[in-house]
Enzyme design. Structure first.
Site, short mmCIF file in Angstrom:
data_model
loop_
_atom_site.label_atom_id
_atom_site.label_comp_id
_atom_site.label_asym_id
_atom_site.label_seq_id
_atom_site.Cartn_x
_atom_site.Cartn_y
_atom_site.Cartn_z
N CYS A 113 96.69 -20.25 4.93
CA CYS A 113 96.07 -19.80 5.92
C CYS A 113 94.71 -19.67 6.06
CB CYS A 113 95.51 -18.45 5.30
SG CYS A 113 97.18 -16.88 5.20
N HIS A 252 89.50 -14.53 8.82
CA HIS A 252 90.95 -14.41 8.68
C HIS A 252 91.89 -12.89 8.88
CE1 HIS A 252 94.71 -15.38 8.12
NE2 HIS A 252 94.85 -15.00 6.91
N ASN A 282 99.21 -11.44 10.44
CA ASN A 282 98.92 -12.75 9.86
C ASN A 282 99.51 -13.26 10.30
OD1 ASN A 282 97.86 -14.21 8.05
ND2 ASN A 282 98.40 -12.92 5.98
O1 UT7 Z 1 98.29 -14.75 3.42
C1 UT7 Z 1 99.01 -14.20 2.65
C2 UT7 Z 1 97.55 -13.16 2.89
N1 UT7 Z 1 98.01 -11.80 2.03
C3 UT7 Z 1 97.49 -10.69 2.07
O2 UT7 Z 1 96.38 -11.26 2.10
C4 UT7 Z 1 97.92 -9.58 1.28
C5 UT7 Z 1 96.87 -9.01 0.74
N2 UT7 Z 1 97.37 -7.94 -0.14
C6 UT7 Z 1 97.79 -6.61 0.90
O3 UT7 Z 1 97.79 -7.10 2.14
C7 UT7 Z 1 97.91 -5.44 0.32
O4 UT7 Z 1 97.74 -5.68 -1.05
C8 UT7 Z 1 98.99 -4.43 0.94
C9 UT7 Z 1 99.17 -4.87 2.21
C10 UT7 Z 1 100.02 -5.84 0.95
C11 UT7 Z 1 99.72 -4.08 -0.19
O5 UT7 Z 1 99.40 -3.13 -0.06
P1 UT7 Z 1 98.33 -1.96 -1.49
O6 UT7 Z 1 97.72 -1.08 -0.87
O7 UT7 Z 1 98.13 -2.95 -2.68
O8 UT7 Z 1 99.78 -1.65 -1.84
P2 UT7 Z 1 100.76 -1.14 -2.54
O9 UT7 Z 1 101.72 -2.60 -3.25
O10 UT7 Z 1 99.15 -1.03 -4.76
O11 UT7 Z 1 101.86 -0.44 -2.78
C12 UT7 Z 1 101.53 1.25 -2.67
C13 UT7 Z 1 102.33 1.23 -2.84
C14 UT7 Z 1 104.00 1.54 -3.74
O12 UT7 Z 1 105.01 2.63 -3.96
P3 UT7 Z 1 104.61 3.04 -5.36
O13 UT7 Z 1 104.96 1.65 -6.09
O14 UT7 Z 1 103.64 3.42 -5.19
O15 UT7 Z 1 105.98 4.06 -5.21
C15 UT7 Z 1 104.44 0.19 -3.20
O16 UT7 Z 1 105.91 0.01 -3.05
O17 UT7 Z 1 103.47 1.55 -1.65
C16 UT7 Z 1 104.66 0.81 -1.13
N3 UT7 Z 1 104.62 0.26 -0.35
C17 UT7 Z 1 105.07 0.44 0.88
N4 UT7 Z 1 105.31 1.63 1.59
C18 UT7 Z 1 106.42 2.20 2.42
C19 UT7 Z 1 104.56 -1.46 0.24
N5 UT7 Z 1 104.96 -1.46 0.95
C20 UT7 Z 1 105.19 -0.94 1.96
C21 UT7 Z 1 105.67 -0.75 2.68
N6 UT7 Z 1 105.71 0.47 3.66
N7 UT7 Z 1 105.56 -1.13 3.98
#
Ligand code: UT7
Length: 325
Positions: A113, A252, A282
């Site tokens: 990125c 970004h 993204n």
């Molecule tokens: O080029 C690559 C650059 N990448 C990035 O910049 C990504 C940076 N990271 C992020 O943007 C965030 O970490 C995410 C958007 C990927 C995830 O958000 P988060 O607030 O960190 O969520 P999490 O991974 O801690 O997940 C929270 C909960 C989990 O459930 P439990 O374990 O609390 O029951 C996940 O399983 O949300 C769940 N979850 C979803 N629920 C509904 C994860 N993805 C989804 C989804 N829909 N798409």
């Protein structure tokens, strides 16, 4: 000393729109979750036979037209991409052939990125040393081709698109200051296999296929806020300026929470920050140039404005540049 000044810009995004409602039918997710956690509402997806080189060509043609130059005037094409069509020829060579830039050198580079910002900084070196006069930077990504649309943790984030910028040697303005860096020891946080076989990488994926993008979202999120803040602060200090001196910040577009976090830490007026993530998600290397083009087209950024572009990405890497438009 000559500076690398922007004389033209263009972008292209594929026709197909994938909304959060569409994703709700594909994986267990909701529009509400995606908007709240990422700020994304929709993204563009390339057609089955549409790849990053072709999107890059379309963006490049627009940038060349906008710059009012002939393709023969281009000395170098740098293509930033994480999703090239081939290992060889490079996307840059495919673009060169298709735009008839018969006098140019052509290279691809990959800092995920951060790619567009890195390519701008490389361009700065070539122009300031007098090695080249005119450089075309193209950033293009077909991320949907390496996204597992059964994995809700990644498939909601990414989109496809391309942006291009023509730089030429100028006497004032252009890239004033820049900074880039990497922490290879954190590279395991975002992975996608090329030719290497790696059973551990395969095992991390739902699909069992290491070629799909995988990341540790929360680790990347923490790194990203810090990297964007630190890179911008270093850039400002090196330029002898503060964030109050800049007219616009084009970060970004990975997650609106990352942008908000960095904006808060930097203490910059949110009105001066360009955000278009809701429409595109993204697009990796293509995010910053598409945002820059839209900000110019909409009149938010004007000629003479001091603009900071800043990005972070796989590697892990980061980069920032201060540009007088
Ligand atoms: O080029 C690559 C650059 N990448 C990035 O910049 C990504 C940076 N990271 C992020 O943007 C965030 O970490 C995410 C958007 C990927 C995830 O958000 P988060 O607030 O960190 O969520 P999490 O991974 O801690 O997940 C929270 C909960 C989990 O459930 P439990 O374990 O609390 O029951 C996940 O399983 O949300 C769940 N979850 C979803 N629920 C509904 C994860 N993805 C989804 C989804 N829909 N798409």
């Amino acid at each position: 000393m000559k500076r690398a000044g922007i004389i033209g810009m263009g972008y292209y995004v594929p026709e197909k729109v994938l909304t959060n409602d569409d994703l709700e039918k594909m994986v267990e997710t909701s529009d509400e979750w995606i908007v709240k956690r990422t700020g994304i509402k929709k993204r563009r997806i390339s057609a089955e036979n549409e790849y990053s080189a072709e999107m890059g060509i379309k963006a490049a043609q627009k940038a060349i037209e906008n710059a009012k130059i002939n393709p023969e005037d281009i000395d170098l094409i740098i293509c930033a991409t994480t999703t090239p069509d081939y290992f060889t020829p490079s996307n840059a060579c495919i673009i060169q052939k298709n735009i008839n830039a018969v006098n140019s050198a052509a290279v691809d580079m990959n800092s995920a990125c951060t790619g567009f910002v890195s390519a701008c900084i490389m361009t700065q070196q070539f122009i300031e040393t007098g090695y080249y006069k005119t450089v075309l930077v193209v950033a293009t990504e077909a991320l949907s081709k390496i996204t597992d649309f059964n994995d809700r943790k990644t498939c909601i984030l990414f989109g496809d698109g391309a942006g291009a910028v023509v730089f030429t040697a100028c006497d004032k303005g252009g890239i004033i200051q820049s900074h880039m860096g990497a922490k290879g020891n954190l590279g395991h946080n975002i992975t996608g296999l090329a030719i290497r076989k790696d059973a551990d990488e395969d095992a991390k994926r739902l699909s069992g296929d290491g070629r799909y993008l995988w990341m540790d979202g929360s680790e990347v999120l923490k790194f990203a806020v810090r990297a964007m803040t630190d890179a911008t602060n270093k850039l400002m200090a090196d330029a002898g300026l503060t964030v109050d001196d800049i007219d616009y910040l084009v970060p970004h577009q990975a997650n609106v929470r990352i942008i908000d976090g960095a904006v808060k830490r930097l203490g910059i007026d949110p009105e001066k920050v360009f955000v278009n993530i809701a429409s595109y998600g993204n697009m990796a290397a293509a995010s910053v140039p598409v945002a820059l083009c839209e900000a110019m087209e909409s009149g938010k950024i004007k000629k003479g404005d001091k603009v900071v572009i800043v990005s972070f990405g796989g590697g892990l890497t980061w980069g920032a540049a201060l540009i007088e438009m």
